[in-house]
Enzyme design. Structure first.
Site, short mmCIF file in Angstrom:
data_model
loop_
_atom_site.label_atom_id
_atom_site.label_comp_id
_atom_site.label_asym_id
_atom_site.label_seq_id
_atom_site.Cartn_x
_atom_site.Cartn_y
_atom_site.Cartn_z
N ASP A 133 -8.98 -59.57 -30.87
CA ASP A 133 -9.45 -59.29 -29.52
C ASP A 133 -9.47 -57.78 -29.30
O ASP A 133 -8.47 -57.10 -29.57
CB ASP A 133 -8.53 -59.97 -28.50
N HIS A 151 -12.28 -62.06 -28.79
CA HIS A 151 -11.81 -62.65 -27.53
C HIS A 151 -12.21 -64.12 -27.42
O HIS A 151 -11.48 -64.92 -26.85
CB HIS A 151 -12.38 -61.85 -26.36
N SER A 211 -8.10 -65.74 -20.93
CA SER A 211 -8.69 -64.52 -20.38
C SER A 211 -8.20 -64.32 -18.94
O SER A 211 -7.00 -64.24 -18.69
CB SER A 211 -10.21 -64.61 -20.47
#
Length: 337
Positions: free
Chosen positions: A283, A312, A129
């Protein structure tokens, strides 16, 4: 006493031109440096996280193995451990918090590795991320110092749709009555709970909810999952810190600096590290297509999407052995190359 280390950076000029008199970078280490200091791994934190939240994968035989590598987790500015709205010293304050970019974070991390540990070259920068965004910054800013990059569910530049998602999260949080326009005057519990519920719809895939995957993860109902996983995830954090990191995320761009002057393709092309871009196929905001477009400019990279329904969160698979194994294999492939 704190069970982590701190690195006082001294007076530091940020990308914004503001000087912070004494910012502090908080970090934790795992394993030991070898004799020639060739086994260092940098593992930056992700949004809203501290090293406690992401160190689970560091274990013998784990995704990152402290028996073979020296692993350093630097906590992002805004995390609540490194300099953040919740702990910044005067003359700054929550209302006057200076924005730290991903560039500012990585410059401080580079100083940590060289000045504290004497490490010049990094064997691997591993990130999920926002951690992946920092990993890509490492590769672009120090192309001859990074040997490998694993960027999981991240990007080298925050995409427009990703920014729209973040604007929605920000608007939800700042709708709380405790928001005064520059900072929060009290803990915005209503806003934090609402933020968690909005985020839940983006963080996981439609398939995850359709198949009720939250149930084998230990939750008794969908409502139980929303409250104990997503609301709690944000309730435990300082809201001003969350907004600070949100700003960093929204403005992440490896070319937004004097080195590349906005030339994104040139910044990508400068990355020499052997790189695996690893988006999750489901995602909803770090999209496979964004990584695919980056791949066209990377000279030594592979696109390896994760076939996961965990959205995600596939990139931080604390309850998902299949995705953990997929990531572990990628690390092994990189380190053996």
């Amino acid at each position: 006493m704190a069970d982590y280390h701190t690195f006082p950076l001294g007076p530091t000029v940020l990308q914004s031109g503001l000087t912070v008199p004494n910012p502090v970078l908080a970090y934790q280490t795992y394993g030991a440096l070898n004799a020639d200091k060739s086994n260092a791994v940098v593992y930056p934190t992700s949004y809203g996280a501290q090293h406690y939240d992401i160190e689970w994968l560091i274990r013998p035989g784990g995704i990152l193995d402290p028996e073979t590598h020296f692993i350093v987790i630097p906590n992002m500015f805004g995390s609540g451990l490194s300099t953040s709205p919740s702990n910044i010293e005067p003359p700054h304050s929550k209302a006057r918090y200076p924005n730290f970019t991903a560039y500012d974070n990585v410059q401080a991390q580079r100083r940590l590795m060289t000045e504290v540990f004497g490490v010049d070259r990094i064997a691997l920068v591993y990130g999920w991320s926002m951690g992946a965004q920092q990993a890509m910054h490492w590769g672009a800013l120090f192309p001859d110092k990074v040997e490998r990059i694993l960027a999981i569910c991240g990007s080298a530049k925050t995409a427009p749709h990703n920014k729209v998602f973040l604007e929605g999260v920000k608007a939800t949080l700042t709708a709380d009555p405790a928001w005064c326009g520059t900072h929060f005057t009290a803990k915005p519990e209503t806003g934090l709970r609402a933020m968690g519920r909005v985020y839940a719809g983006w963080g996981m895939s439609q398939e995850f909810y359709r198949d009720e995957v939250w149930e084998p993860a230990g939750f008794s109902s969908l409502e139980d999952y929303l409250v104990r996983s997503w609301e709690w995830n944000f309730l435990r954090r300082d809201a001003d810190n969350l907004l600070a990191m949100l700003w960093t995320w929204m403005n992440a761009d490896i070319s937004a600096n004097t080195l590349y002057q906005g030339d994104f393709a040139r910044a990508l092309g400068a990355i020499q590290a052997k790189t695996i871009l690893m988006p999750s196929e489901t995602d909803l905001y770090f999209r496979v297509e964004d990584n695919r477009r980056e791949l066209a400019h990377l000279p030594n990279a592979e696109l390896r999407p994760m076939p996961s329904i965990w959205g995600h969160r596939a990139g931080n698979p604390t309850d998902n052995p299949a995705d953990e194994a997929f990531i572990r294999q990628a690390v092994q492939d990189l380190l053996s190359s």
